[in-house]
Design an enzyme around this catalytic site. Structure first.
Site, PDB file in Angstrom:
ATOM      1  N   ASP A 199      23.517 -57.261  -0.585  1.00 16.23           N
ATOM      2  CA  ASP A 199      24.691 -57.609  -1.398  1.00 16.23           C
ATOM      3  C   ASP A 199      25.853 -58.153  -0.593  1.00 16.23           C
ATOM      4  OD1 ASP A 199      23.620 -54.865  -3.205  1.00 16.23           O
ATOM      5  OD2 ASP A 199      23.811 -56.869  -4.058  1.00 16.23           O
ATOM      6  N   HIS A 230      22.346 -48.457   3.400  1.00 16.47           N
ATOM      7  CA  HIS A 230      21.171 -48.510   2.523  1.00 16.47           C
ATOM      8  C   HIS A 230      20.399 -47.206   2.672  1.00 16.47           C
ATOM      9  CE1 HIS A 230      17.495 -49.968   0.618  1.00 16.47           C
ATOM     10  NE2 HIS A 230      18.259 -50.914   0.100  1.00 16.47           N
TER      11      HIS A 230
END
Ligand code: SDX
Length: 430
Positions: free
Chosen positions: A365, A307
């Protein structure tokens, strides 16, 4: 907001003083707006690794701590104690609704769930096998052609009307995209059902029989919506803000956000992650894929990992893993092959020195595809679910941008590295 501190730049012997802006939480920001005028230089920050594009009071992320706050409230508490509409209300208005405000807001949303019947014809223009995100981008953009009665966005009433319409209609539009894909008839919304239960009814119900949403699955989907509702200035939110800064109407801006979210590096990662898990197939092959993810010459990345901001666990991933366990238990799928594979992959990756050194952790996700698949949502619809939920954050951010006293059209500059000035040569001399 401006702290007493000053940043001093020395550029070619010229000293430039710039104010430092102090946040509630997070990094101080050097206010460089005057830099171009004062020193004739720009800053270069491709990918915006160190650039604050705006001031915002909506969401705060502490990437090192793995903390996510919506209007100051920790995501863990909101996921535990609230429903999605309460969170949508919070994101827009800055405070959680009182019991009366909650009831009024839910009733308002209920009255806007239908779409104009002409809109159903847009679906017929797509092939049945069109990706639902392509359908959503087109249909949501088309909404801007239907609402000329509330287009003065300097008026709070028109902004509220747009917010209510889009929050109410997105579930209907998403469910219609699914039904169109599957060749089943559209299901009209029902006002006797809650927001998530109505969405499940429109997705999984059929005209010829009664449909009752499983309450455990409905609550799980509610939490999934909350976890995806907003996330600071990510790529799709920045797209919505930039589109909105030109004065474009919110439906067109949301369509731009949907298009951006579709990318596999962003909201498309949940679909990509499930496909990756299917490709890995078995825990015995995890090492092979971890090796590929570390190979600089291999473009393969571990989907659902890493991320830009989180250099610790994405708090949403932990909550999603909990929801995943609850749904699989409810459905008697505790031994779901993909879930067990995901747990094994997470364990192995988190013990690998590459992932530790680069601070790569599971993100929102990583588990969301597994739980959505268990609920019965097809892989191609995962990012549509993400877009449905993120519309609450996009609309809140759009309104915050419009009502910012410092609001201007967004117009970044560039570092030009093209050809120096030159003259066109006549054709015969080229
Ligand atoms: C979302 O911004 C948001 O908030 C987004 C989001 C939201 O709610 O809006 O959180 C939703 O988009 C979550 C992210 C979903 N995407 C994925 O899971 C795709 C896989 N992840 C990567 O593509 C990547 O981690 C990104 C895109 C998420 C972040 O990329 P960055 O910040 O540009 O970081 P990077 O690519 O520069 O990575 C730093 C290093 C690189 O190695 P070096 O060049 O330094 O040697 O880490 C490596 C990368 O190669 N790396 C990975 C990796 N992610 C980063 N290596 C293997 N597998 C990965 N998944």
């Amino acid at each position: 907001m401006t702290s007493e501190r000053i940043a001093v730049l020395n550029i070619e012997g010229k000293t430039i003083e710039l104010p430092v802006l102090a946040p509630t939480h997070g990094n101080d920001c050097v206010d460089i707006r005057a830099l171009g005028g004062k020193a004739g230089v720009f800053t270069y920050d491709s990918g915006f690794l160190s650039t604050a594009s705006c001031k915002s009071s909506i969401t705060y992320i502490d990437g090192d701590k793995g903390e996510l706050l919506y209007r100051g409230y920790p995501i863990e508490q909101l996921a535990e104690q609230c429903n999605f509409l309460e969170v949508a209300y919070l994101l827009k208005n800055g405070e959680l609704p009182t019991a009366t405000q909650k009831t009024d807001f839910e009733n308002t949303i209920r009255r806007h769930t239908l779409v104009h019947d002409q809109l159903t014809r847009f679906y017929n223009g797509f092939r049945r096998d069109a990706h639902p995100m392509a359908v959503m981008t087109g249909v949501v953009g088309a909404l801007s052609a239907f609402y000329h009665d509330a287009m003065n966005f300097s008026a709070v009433g028109h902004r509220d009307m747009s917010f209510n319409r889009i929050i109410a209609k997105l579930p209907t539009i998403v469910a219609m995209a699914y039904k169109y894909n599957s060749g089943l008839p559209f299901m009209y919304p029902r006002n006797d059902l809650g927001y998530v239960e109505n969405f499940m009814y429109m997705m999984f119900g059929i005209p010829c029989e009664e449909y009752r949403p499983n309450p455990v699955l409905a609550r799980a989907l509610d939490v999934i919506f909350i976890l995806h509702a907003d996330h600071e200035q990510n790529a799709s939110t920045s797209t919505v803000r930039l589109a909105g800064s030109s004065g474009a109407n919110p439906f067109a801006c949301i369509a731009a956000g949907i298009a951006c979210l579709w990318g596999p590096a962003h909201g498309g990662a949940n679909e990509a992650c499930l496909k990756m898990l299917e490709e890995i197939g078995d825990a015995s092959r995890v090492g092979e894929f971890i090796k590929r993810a570390k190979d600089k010459n291999d473009p393969f990345k571990l989907m659902g990992f890493g991320h830009r901001v989180y250099k610790n666990f994405d708090p949403r991933a932990k909550l999603m893993r909990k929801v995943c366990r609850e749904v699989l238990t409810e459905l008697g799928l505790e031994n779901d092959r993909l879930f067990k594979l995901a747990l094994a992959l997470e364990k192995i990756a988190l013990e690998d020195e590459y992932f530790i050194e680069k601070k790569l952790y599971p993100n929102v996700d990583f588990y969301s595809g597994i739980v959505q698949k268990a609920i019965g949502i097809p892989t191609s619809m995962f990012t549509c679910i993400f877009a449905l939920a993120r519309t609450a954050g996009w609309m809140a951010q759009w309104e915050e941008m419009l009502t910012d006293p410092e609001y201007k059209i967004g117009r970044p500059r560039q570092l030009y590295i093209g050809a120096a000035r030159r003259d066109v040569m006549p054709l015969e001399k080229r």
